[in-house]
Motif scaffolding. Structure first.
Motif, PDB file in Angstrom:
ATOM      1  N   LEU A 130      15.176  35.219 -39.429  1.00 31.66           N
ATOM      2  CA  LEU A 130      15.010  34.899 -40.755  1.00 31.66           C
ATOM      3  C   LEU A 130      14.549  36.219 -41.337  1.00 31.66           C
ATOM      4  O   LEU A 130      14.258  36.978 -40.800  1.00 31.66           O
ATOM      5  CB  LEU A 130      13.405  33.944 -41.163  1.00 31.66           C
ATOM      6  CG  LEU A 130      14.030  32.575 -40.373  1.00 31.66           C
ATOM      7  CD1 LEU A 130      12.727  31.808 -40.370  1.00 31.66           C
ATOM      8  CD2 LEU A 130      15.192  31.769 -41.155  1.00 31.66           C
TER       9      LEU A 130
ATOM     10  N   GLU B 261      12.106  37.776 -46.969  1.00 29.66           N
ATOM     11  CA  GLU B 261      11.787  36.762 -48.161  1.00 29.66           C
ATOM     12  C   GLU B 261      11.256  35.484 -47.737  1.00 29.66           C
ATOM     13  O   GLU B 261      10.582  34.846 -48.607  1.00 29.66           O
ATOM     14  CB  GLU B 261      13.211  36.873 -48.941  1.00 29.66           C
ATOM     15  CG  GLU B 261      13.426  38.566 -49.733  1.00 29.66           C
ATOM     16  CD  GLU B 261      14.230  39.211 -48.913  1.00 29.66           C
ATOM     17  OE1 GLU B 261      14.745  40.248 -49.167  1.00 29.66           O
ATOM     18  OE2 GLU B 261      14.351  39.064 -47.724  1.00 29.66           O
ATOM     19  N   CYS B 262      11.932  34.975 -46.854  1.00 25.54           N
ATOM     20  CA  CYS B 262      11.511  33.683 -46.298  1.00 25.54           C
ATOM     21  C   CYS B 262      10.323  33.621 -45.851  1.00 25.54           C
ATOM     22  O   CYS B 262       9.615  32.676 -46.053  1.00 25.54           O
ATOM     23  CB  CYS B 262      12.438  33.341 -45.111  1.00 25.54           C
ATOM     24  SG  CYS B 262      14.226  33.225 -45.458  1.00 25.54           S
TER      25      CYS B 262
ATOM     26  N   THR C  94       7.521  31.080 -47.329  1.00 24.54           N
ATOM     27  CA  THR C  94       6.801  30.091 -46.693  1.00 24.54           C
ATOM     28  C   THR C  94       5.488  29.567 -47.041  1.00 24.54           C
ATOM     29  O   THR C  94       4.863  28.552 -47.015  1.00 24.54           O
ATOM     30  CB  THR C  94       6.866  30.292 -45.048  1.00 24.54           C
ATOM     31  OG1 THR C  94       6.513  31.704 -44.967  1.00 24.54           O
ATOM     32  CG2 THR C  94       8.267  30.260 -44.507  1.00 24.54           C
TER      33      THR C  94
ATOM     34  N   ASP D 246       9.587  26.351 -48.110  1.00 21.08           N
ATOM     35  CA  ASP D 246      10.704  26.704 -47.232  1.00 21.08           C
ATOM     36  C   ASP D 246      11.610  25.622 -47.103  1.00 21.08           C
ATOM     37  O   ASP D 246      11.419  24.461 -46.697  1.00 21.08           O
ATOM     38  CB  ASP D 246      10.297  27.160 -45.924  1.00 21.08           C
ATOM     39  CG  ASP D 246      11.387  27.485 -45.155  1.00 21.08           C
ATOM     40  OD1 ASP D 246      12.493  28.015 -45.486  1.00 21.08           O
ATOM     41  OD2 ASP D 246      11.167  27.794 -43.866  1.00 21.08           O
TER      42      ASP D 246
ATOM     43  N   GLN E  27      15.123  25.979 -45.842  1.00 20.82           N
ATOM     44  CA  GLN E  27      16.172  26.630 -45.242  1.00 20.82           C
ATOM     45  C   GLN E  27      16.934  25.516 -44.360  1.00 20.82           C
ATOM     46  O   GLN E  27      16.464  24.623 -43.940  1.00 20.82           O
ATOM     47  CB  GLN E  27      15.742  27.656 -43.993  1.00 20.82           C
ATOM     48  CG  GLN E  27      15.131  28.675 -44.674  1.00 20.82           C
ATOM     49  CD  GLN E  27      16.174  29.683 -45.834  1.00 20.82           C
ATOM     50  OE1 GLN E  27      17.265  30.011 -45.273  1.00 20.82           O
ATOM     51  NE2 GLN E  27      15.858  30.275 -46.799  1.00 20.82           N
TER      52      GLN E  27
END
Length: 259
Positions: free
Chosen positions: A134, A137-138, A142, A146, A148
């Motif tokens: 990851l 930015e993730c 979070t 999130d 994804q």
């Protein structure tokens, strides 16, 4: 009034409101400063580098390209303060590791009375980000959201001792408590990024600084010029739209006088 109502109902989603994790950290920060003042603690050697007339120091983290390692450290520090100064119920069964163990190791009876240290949270999150590859930015997102495309069975490949059914149930409870919202505006993302930097500064977690090189200065100049050109194009477009075809008024420009 609608704006004030939104701010009151969910301050974390408001771009001008302080983030919850930064507010929760302030008590500890004030206590540390007070303790250092009372104990006459010397700051010691300065670890942060400062710019001078001959050298400019910059870190390699920006709001659009955050540094992965430092960002994860900042985010896990925010999680640490969320845990330490939490107001929520500590006894929800779904999060009891004795009933739903994450590892095969025996869980101490009094484990829930002790908050995990920042370094342990960092190691845990770093392992997840490394295994799932990851981005930084993730890590910031979070704290808000999130979504994804990762299945719970993928997490069970990392946490091999937990079942998919338990992971699904834990996720449902977690999202309910989080009041899950899939909308993260850029303004809110930027607020979280800069509040994370403030949190790092309050806890002496410095970003890595390096002298500004000629190559990087040229890159920054090119980016600045590109943004300036885009801004001028937007201004021209807005000016054209504001003019009426039936009542066109030319724009008069005068030379500036500098004294």
């Amino acid at each position: 009034m609608e704006e004030n109502l939104a701010l009151e109902s969910n301050p974390s989603d408001h771009p001008r409101a302080s983030t919850i994790f930064l507010s929760k950290s302030q008590t500890d920060v004030r206590e540390k400063r007070k303790s250092n003042h009372l104990n006459h603690v010397s700051p010691g050697q300065l670890t942060k580098k400062y710019s001078s007339c001959s050298t400019i120091f910059l870190d390699d983290s920006t709001v659009s390209q955050p540094n992965l390692r430092t960002t994860i450290k900042c985010v896990t520090l925010a999680i640490y303060y969320h845990i330490k100064n939490r107001d929520a119920n500590r006894s929800l069964d779904i999060f009891d590791e004795r009933s739903h163990p994450l590892t095969r190791e025996k869980v101490p009876e009094e484990y829930f009375k002790h908050d995990p240290e920042h370094k342990f949270i960092y190691r845990f999150v770093r392992t997840l980000f490394s295994a799932a590859q990851l981005t930084a930015e993730c890590a910031i997102v979070t704290l808000v959201w999130d979504d994804q495309a990762v299945w719970n069975v993928d997490y069970c490949q990392i946490l091999k001792d937990i079942t998919v059914e338990d992971m699904n149930e834990m996720e449902r409870h977690f999202l309910e408590l989080l009041q899950f919202n899939i909308n993260v505006p850029a303004s809110v993302y930027a607020k979280y990024y800069f509040d994370l930097r403030s949190l790092a500064d309050d806890n002496n977690l410095n970003f890595l600084f390096a002298p500004l090189s000629k190559e990087r200065a040229q890159n920054l100049e090119a980016i600045s010029r590109l943004c300036e050109d885009k801004y001028k194009d937007l201004c021209r477009a807005a000016m054209r739209r504001s003019f009426s075809a039936d009542n066109f008024i030319g724009v008069q420009r005068s030379n500036a006088i500098l004294s």
